[in-house]
Design an enzyme around this catalytic site. Structure first.
Site, PDB file in Angstrom:
ATOM      1  N   ASP A  49       0.839  -1.203   0.000  1.00 58.64           N
ATOM      2  CA  ASP A  49       0.000   0.000   0.000  1.00 58.64           C
ATOM      3  C   ASP A  49       0.873   1.253   0.000  1.00 58.64           C
ATOM      4  O   ASP A  49       0.362   2.376  -0.112  1.00 58.64           O
ATOM      5  CB  ASP A  49      -1.007  -0.004   1.160  1.00 58.64           C
ATOM      6  CG  ASP A  49      -0.346   0.046   2.519  1.00 58.64           C
ATOM      7  OD1 ASP A  49       0.884  -0.112   2.595  1.00 58.64           O
ATOM      8  OD2 ASP A  49      -1.066   0.239   3.518  1.00 58.64           O
ATOM      9  N   SER A  50       2.201   1.070   0.045  1.00 60.83           N
ATOM     10  CA  SER A  50       3.113   2.193  -0.176  1.00 60.83           C
ATOM     11  C   SER A  50       2.852   2.815  -1.544  1.00 60.83           C
ATOM     12  O   SER A  50       3.301   3.929  -1.810  1.00 60.83           O
ATOM     13  CB  SER A  50       4.572   1.730  -0.073  1.00 60.83           C
ATOM     14  OG  SER A  50       4.786   0.593  -0.893  1.00 60.83           O
ATOM     15  N   ASP A  88      -1.149  -6.167  -0.229  1.00 59.23           N
ATOM     16  CA  ASP A  88      -1.405  -5.509   1.056  1.00 59.23           C
ATOM     17  C   ASP A  88      -2.885  -5.191   1.222  1.00 59.23           C
ATOM     18  O   ASP A  88      -3.540  -4.738   0.280  1.00 59.23           O
ATOM     19  CB  ASP A  88      -0.660  -4.165   1.070  1.00 59.23           C
ATOM     20  CG  ASP A  88       0.359  -4.061   2.159  1.00 59.23           C
ATOM     21  OD1 ASP A  88       0.353  -4.885   3.086  1.00 59.23           O
ATOM     22  OD2 ASP A  88       1.184  -3.126   2.072  1.00 59.23           O
ATOM     23  N   LYS A 118      -1.180  -9.368   2.956  1.00 59.51           N
ATOM     24  CA  LYS A 118      -0.431  -8.892   4.125  1.00 59.51           C
ATOM     25  C   LYS A 118      -1.300  -7.908   4.877  1.00 59.51           C
ATOM     26  O   LYS A 118      -2.039  -7.134   4.259  1.00 59.51           O
ATOM     27  CB  LYS A 118       0.877  -8.212   3.701  1.00 59.51           C
ATOM     28  CG  LYS A 118       1.627  -7.585   4.880  1.00 59.51           C
ATOM     29  CD  LYS A 118       3.040  -7.176   4.527  1.00 59.51           C
ATOM     30  CE  LYS A 118       3.156  -5.811   3.893  1.00 59.51           C
ATOM     31  NZ  LYS A 118       2.617  -4.703   4.716  1.00 59.51           N
ATOM     32  N   GLU A 120      -1.257  -5.293   8.618  1.00 55.44           N
ATOM     33  CA  GLU A 120      -0.439  -4.716   9.686  1.00 55.44           C
ATOM     34  C   GLU A 120      -1.043  -5.004  11.056  1.00 55.44           C
ATOM     35  O   GLU A 120      -2.278  -4.963  11.212  1.00 55.44           O
ATOM     36  CB  GLU A 120      -0.318  -3.192   9.495  1.00 55.44           C
ATOM     37  CG  GLU A 120       0.439  -2.818   8.241  1.00 55.44           C
ATOM     38  CD  GLU A 120       0.658  -1.305   8.094  1.00 55.44           C
ATOM     39  OE1 GLU A 120       0.328  -0.543   9.033  1.00 55.44           O
ATOM     40  OE2 GLU A 120       1.155  -0.905   7.024  1.00 55.44           O
ATOM     41  N   GLU A 187       9.376  -4.144  10.377  1.00 53.66           N
ATOM     42  CA  GLU A 187       9.777  -2.857   9.784  1.00 53.66           C
ATOM     43  C   GLU A 187      10.363  -1.916  10.839  1.00 53.66           C
ATOM     44  O   GLU A 187       9.736  -1.678  11.889  1.00 53.66           O
ATOM     45  CB  GLU A 187       8.559  -2.184   9.108  1.00 53.66           C
ATOM     46  CG  GLU A 187       8.935  -0.817   8.522  1.00 53.66           C
ATOM     47  CD  GLU A 187       7.945  -0.257   7.515  1.00 53.66           C
ATOM     48  OE1 GLU A 187       6.976  -0.949   7.164  1.00 53.66           O
ATOM     49  OE2 GLU A 187       8.160   0.902   7.089  1.00 53.66           O
TER      50      GLU A 187
HETATM   51  O1  KIV Z   1       3.492  -1.102   1.621  1.00 52.06           O
HETATM   52  C1  KIV Z   1       4.652  -1.528   1.584  1.00 52.06           C
HETATM   53  O2  KIV Z   1       5.403  -1.322   0.616  1.00 52.06           O
HETATM   54  C2  KIV Z   1       5.119  -2.304   2.716  1.00 52.06           C
HETATM   55  C3  KIV Z   1       6.584  -2.612   2.795  1.00 52.06           C
HETATM   56  C4  KIV Z   1       7.309  -1.399   3.157  1.00 52.06           C
HETATM   57  C5  KIV Z   1       6.865  -3.744   3.708  1.00 52.06           C
HETATM   58  O3  KIV Z   1       4.351  -2.645   3.558  1.00 52.06           O
END
Ligand code: KIV
Length: 275
Positions: A49-50, A88, A118, A120, A187
């Protein structure tokens, strides 16, 4: 009847089996073309989600939506053939209840074809992780700095730099492990803590600002390519694409203004008879 495909991807259990083995290589990707490049060298590709910050210039990952993740997840699936693709779960798509998490995760998996998701959070997400795993959703955990919590934690600062703060982070690692996550991203935590967690849990740890002792490493592709204007301390730049792209754009603009582009080799001539 099933249609056989020649695409044979790594699976979440394959990654899970790499604990204490050869380091697991992971990069983020949000596009088909970068996914095709990453796929040659990576065991897993994270559609992080970055992308909200990297592709869309948002201030944080909080505004990212499930539809955005699905669109880019599909692009990455189209571009890759071998790596496990992990998508994510964005903020707001899984925290309200384990049922909400399952419905969102099922959409992501059905609509992209990815092999895992994934999310958090450590102890607070353990019940949700167990619920998803029991229902066929492979989950990668994410502990330490959890950027979706930016509005409660206040800044993207490293975690566990005082030994007194280690216990809750270690408990988070144990909680996601016991809930059935197949791996966990750690992280921005103090190096000795990342090392200690890696030794303590039976699932692979994937470090980003963690430790070389982690079972694998992940970086945001644009950060390591030198395309992001600001990067955290834990990023090693393996390329400087920003200046190369700027030089190319400047040369193009100069050529267009001088009518030097397109040249004779870039234009279509009239057909000559007999050809
Ligand atoms: O969103 C993302 O790119 C991430 C990584 C930094 C692990 O969660």
């Amino acid at each position: 009847m099933s249609v056989q495909s020649d695409i044979k991807r790594l699976t979440a259990p394959d990654i899970r089996a790499r604990k204490n083995g050869d380091p697991i290589v992971v990069l983020t990707s949000y596009h088909a073309h970068t996914a095709a490049l990453a796929d040659k060298y990576c065991d897993a590709i994270l559609v992080g989600d970055s992308l909200g910050m990297v592709m869309h210039g948002m201030e944080s990952t909080v505004p990212v939506t499930l539809d955005m993740m699905i669109l880019q997840g599909l692009a990455v699936m189209r571009g890759s053939r071998r790596a496990l693709v992990v998508v994510d779960m964005p903020f707001g798509s899984y925290e309200a209840s384990k049922e909400q998490a399952f419905l969102s995760a099922a959409r992501v998996m059905k609509e992209t074809g990815c092999g895992a998701i994934k999310l958090e959070g450590g102890r607070r997400m353990a019940e949700t992780i167990a619920f998803l795993v029991e229902r066929g959703v492979p989950v990668m955990g994410h502990i330490g700095l959890t950027p979706q919590s930016i509005n409660t934690i206040g800044s993207f600062r490293a975690q566990g730099r005082d030994e007194a703060d280690w216990a809750p982070i270690e408990d988070d690692a144990q909680a996601v492990t016991q809930a059935g996550a197949f791996s966990v991203v750690i992280e921005a935590v103090a190096e000795p803590l990342a090392r200690r967690i890696t030794a303590a849990v039976p699932i692979p740890t994937i470090g980003i600002g963690g430790s070389a002792a982690c079972d694998g490493q992940i970086l945001v592709l644009e950060d390591m390519l030198g395309l992001s204007p600001r990067v955290p301390k834990f990023v090693k730049r393996y390329g400087e694409l920003g200046p190369s792209i700027e030089a190319a754009v400047a040369a193009y603009a100069t050529d267009v203004r001088a009518r030097a582009f397109p040249g004779p080799e870039h234009v279509y001539r009239l057909r000559t008879k007999g050809k």
